[in-house]
Design an enzyme around this catalytic site. Sequence first.
Site, mmCIF file in Angstrom:
data_model
loop_
_atom_site.group_PDB
_atom_site.id
_atom_site.type_symbol
_atom_site.label_atom_id
_atom_site.label_comp_id
_atom_site.label_asym_id
_atom_site.label_seq_id
_atom_site.Cartn_x
_atom_site.Cartn_y
_atom_site.Cartn_z
ATOM 1 N N ASP A 12 -12.379 -13.097 -10.148
ATOM 2 C CA ASP A 12 -11.587 -13.824 -9.029
ATOM 3 C C ASP A 12 -11.728 -15.291 -8.898
ATOM 4 O OD1 ASP A 12 -10.220 -13.808 -6.303
ATOM 5 O OD2 ASP A 12 -10.395 -11.856 -6.466
ATOM 6 N N HIS A 47 8.332 2.634 3.712
ATOM 7 C CA HIS A 47 7.275 1.673 3.454
ATOM 8 C C HIS A 47 7.132 0.737 4.730
ATOM 9 C CE1 HIS A 47 7.396 2.761 -0.623
ATOM 10 N NE2 HIS A 47 6.222 2.540 -0.849
ATOM 11 N N LYS A 94 6.948 -4.984 3.083
ATOM 12 C CA LYS A 94 7.629 -4.875 1.749
ATOM 13 C C LYS A 94 8.905 -5.641 1.498
ATOM 14 C CE LYS A 94 7.849 -1.097 -1.650
ATOM 15 N NZ LYS A 94 6.793 -1.971 -2.664
#
EC number: 1.17.1.8
Length: 256
Positions: free
Chosen positions: A36, A145, A149
């Site tokens: 990361d 959702h 989104k």
Amino acid sequence: MQMINVLLSGCNGHMGQVITRLSENFCELKIAAGLDLNNSVNNPYPVFTSLNDCDIKVDVIIDFSNPKAFDGLMEYAQEKRIPVVMCTTGLSSDQTGMLKNDIAKRIPVFFSANMSLGVNLLIELVKKAAKLLEGQFDIEIVEKHHNQKIDAPSGTALAIADAINDSLDEKYEYTYDRHSRRKKRGKQEIGMHAVRGGTIVGDHSVIFAGKDEIIEINHTAASKEIFGVGALKAAMFLADKKPGLYSMSDLIAENN
């Protein structure tokens, strides 16, 4: 069984941290290393900001990172011959094509539109239902959702529709919006509807509407942990596989 060592790409993102926590419940595998750009999180494994610095031997890579990291990660995986569970969303059509047609010929690749075992079981069920009810029932898909989104319909809704279409003798048309269509519903049509609101993690319903009866098959996700569990199960499944493209349907079939 030999312990499966995992390299978790995107380990300090939200899903990376979910998988880190969930992995403690899996005695067959462990997160041996993380990757990361953000290394400010304290993890129980070493975290590298560059693949060039990673000196930990791993058996599988789980990728929950960013499409921008795709090329470098795939190059590394192919060079080291490491299987990859690809969970990163938003890949371009070129990246998806490369993953399925080129990379999967060299290493094992696990790739599904949705990493939930439950959603993929729903897909298997609606394929059977669609085949049995073909020509007699109208098919509608409703997905819900959260309000953040962006894409609609969801990738999972499209995957469900594609799976249904693949199981039918004749191809059906996808209809996304009816407010501008002043005509009756066609027989060979799959309607798709998107709802956006609140903090809904994910809800998918497939409606088979016939004469005087309705059959509805649905799946509701209460948290994103289900995707993490799916990714970890996929890593266990993929560890000893030959090069090729695998999906949740393969994992489900192996456990039947």
